[in-house]
Write an enzyme that holds these catalytic residues in place. Sequence first.
Site, PDB file in Angstrom:
ATOM      1  N   CYS A 120       0.798  -1.219   0.000  1.00  0.00           N
ATOM      2  CA  CYS A 120       0.000   0.000   0.000  1.00  0.00           C
ATOM      3  C   CYS A 120       0.825   1.259   0.000  1.00  0.00           C
ATOM      4  O   CYS A 120       0.295   2.362   0.036  1.00  0.00           O
ATOM      5  CB  CYS A 120      -0.936   0.034   1.209  1.00  0.00           C
ATOM      6  SG  CYS A 120      -0.052   0.120   2.789  1.00  0.00           S
ATOM      7  N   PHE A 261      -4.146   4.305 -17.236  1.00  0.00           N
ATOM      8  CA  PHE A 261      -4.838   3.344 -18.096  1.00  0.00           C
ATOM      9  C   PHE A 261      -4.162   3.231 -19.469  1.00  0.00           C
ATOM     10  O   PHE A 261      -4.825   3.236 -20.509  1.00  0.00           O
ATOM     11  CB  PHE A 261      -6.308   3.713 -18.256  1.00  0.00           C
ATOM     12  CG  PHE A 261      -7.117   3.490 -17.015  1.00  0.00           C
ATOM     13  CD1 PHE A 261      -7.422   2.204 -16.575  1.00  0.00           C
ATOM     14  CD2 PHE A 261      -7.560   4.568 -16.259  1.00  0.00           C
ATOM     15  CE1 PHE A 261      -8.155   1.997 -15.416  1.00  0.00           C
ATOM     16  CE2 PHE A 261      -8.296   4.370 -15.094  1.00  0.00           C
ATOM     17  CZ  PHE A 261      -8.600   3.080 -14.668  1.00  0.00           C
ATOM     18  N   ARG A 263      -3.008   1.266 -22.067  1.00  0.00           N
ATOM     19  CA  ARG A 263      -3.223  -0.097 -22.536  1.00  0.00           C
ATOM     20  C   ARG A 263      -3.485  -0.078 -24.035  1.00  0.00           C
ATOM     21  O   ARG A 263      -4.420   0.574 -24.497  1.00  0.00           O
ATOM     22  CB  ARG A 263      -4.409  -0.725 -21.808  1.00  0.00           C
ATOM     23  CG  ARG A 263      -4.247  -0.773 -20.293  1.00  0.00           C
ATOM     24  CD  ARG A 263      -5.508  -1.129 -19.571  1.00  0.00           C
ATOM     25  NE  ARG A 263      -5.341  -1.056 -18.119  1.00  0.00           N
ATOM     26  CZ  ARG A 263      -6.306  -1.258 -17.247  1.00  0.00           C
ATOM     27  NH1 ARG A 263      -7.529  -1.575 -17.666  1.00  0.00           N
ATOM     28  NH2 ARG A 263      -6.062  -1.156 -15.949  1.00  0.00           N
ATOM     29  N   GLU A 265      -3.445   0.970 -27.693  1.00  0.00           N
ATOM     30  CA  GLU A 265      -3.356   2.314 -28.263  1.00  0.00           C
ATOM     31  C   GLU A 265      -4.407   3.220 -27.615  1.00  0.00           C
ATOM     32  O   GLU A 265      -5.242   3.837 -28.302  1.00  0.00           O
ATOM     33  CB  GLU A 265      -3.510   2.266 -29.790  1.00  0.00           C
ATOM     34  CG  GLU A 265      -2.343   1.578 -30.473  1.00  0.00           C
ATOM     35  CD  GLU A 265      -2.285   1.869 -31.960  1.00  0.00           C
ATOM     36  OE1 GLU A 265      -3.162   2.601 -32.466  1.00  0.00           O
ATOM     37  OE2 GLU A 265      -1.358   1.367 -32.608  1.00  0.00           O
TER      38      GLU A 265
END
Length: 290
Positions: A120, A261, A263, A265
Amino acid sequence: MNRQTGSKTKAQVWVVENGKVRSRLDQLTTEEPLEIRLVPLQKTVAVTMRTPGADFELAAGFLYSEGVVSHREDIRRISYCVDESVDGEQRHNIVNVELRDGLIPDLQPLERHFYTSSACGVCGKASLEALRLRGCPVIPSGPTVTPEIIYSLPDKLRAAQGIFTATGGLHAAASFNIQGQLLNLWEDVGRHNALDKLIGSALFSDELPLNNCIVLVSGRSSFEILQKSTTAGVPIVCSVSAPSSLAVSVANEFGITLIGFLRGERFNVYTGLQRINAAERGSRLRDVHP
């Protein structure tokens, strides 16, 4: 479980598949505590759960990120603790950091780091105010980068992750130049530890600040990731998952382009859209959501 020296540990597992059970050996990511001490103060400033390896870089990167040291010369020596009661045996889970003569750091802000979890990040309350009080500068404007360069980074990171390939259980932090060339990569069971190793390596090599680099971390971007990137002068920080709200606040205040995010293209830009090359806007950027 049989201990294997280094970053991987062998373990027996039982695979249950199609109603049948079979036994095989598996490789696990090693996770062990590392205590960081300042000498001659004999002061423990952090205990972190980490993957063994590059412990000196991890310690140096942590101390740099927290403002204890500002230059490579501030660190006189780093060594493993020696247990005099056991024939001078080195204790590889304790690192002693000797600071230069005359350097008396303010250790009060480090109290929140007494225990650091690999899962964490830093435990305890962390805030933007701490970075403001330290006088961290806003990252200079530029450089710019095309979306195609950003798209290419995750595959390059995965191709270079040797330990992850064997265990499937490690995070990574990697630095790239603006052309997308991999410069450095470190792995650890914790994202923030991997980034500390990256920053510590750059400190030892006199490569800080990283004003012309892109940093990519696996997983999400937390406050700790952006805090460390701010102190290292990183202008563009990417992750394959979501950032936290405080991470976005840090990036916005200190002029970092924060991408999440990432990921295929597609990626989201949360702050600093101006560093995504304007010549490549239009249809190629329709999937980018600031």
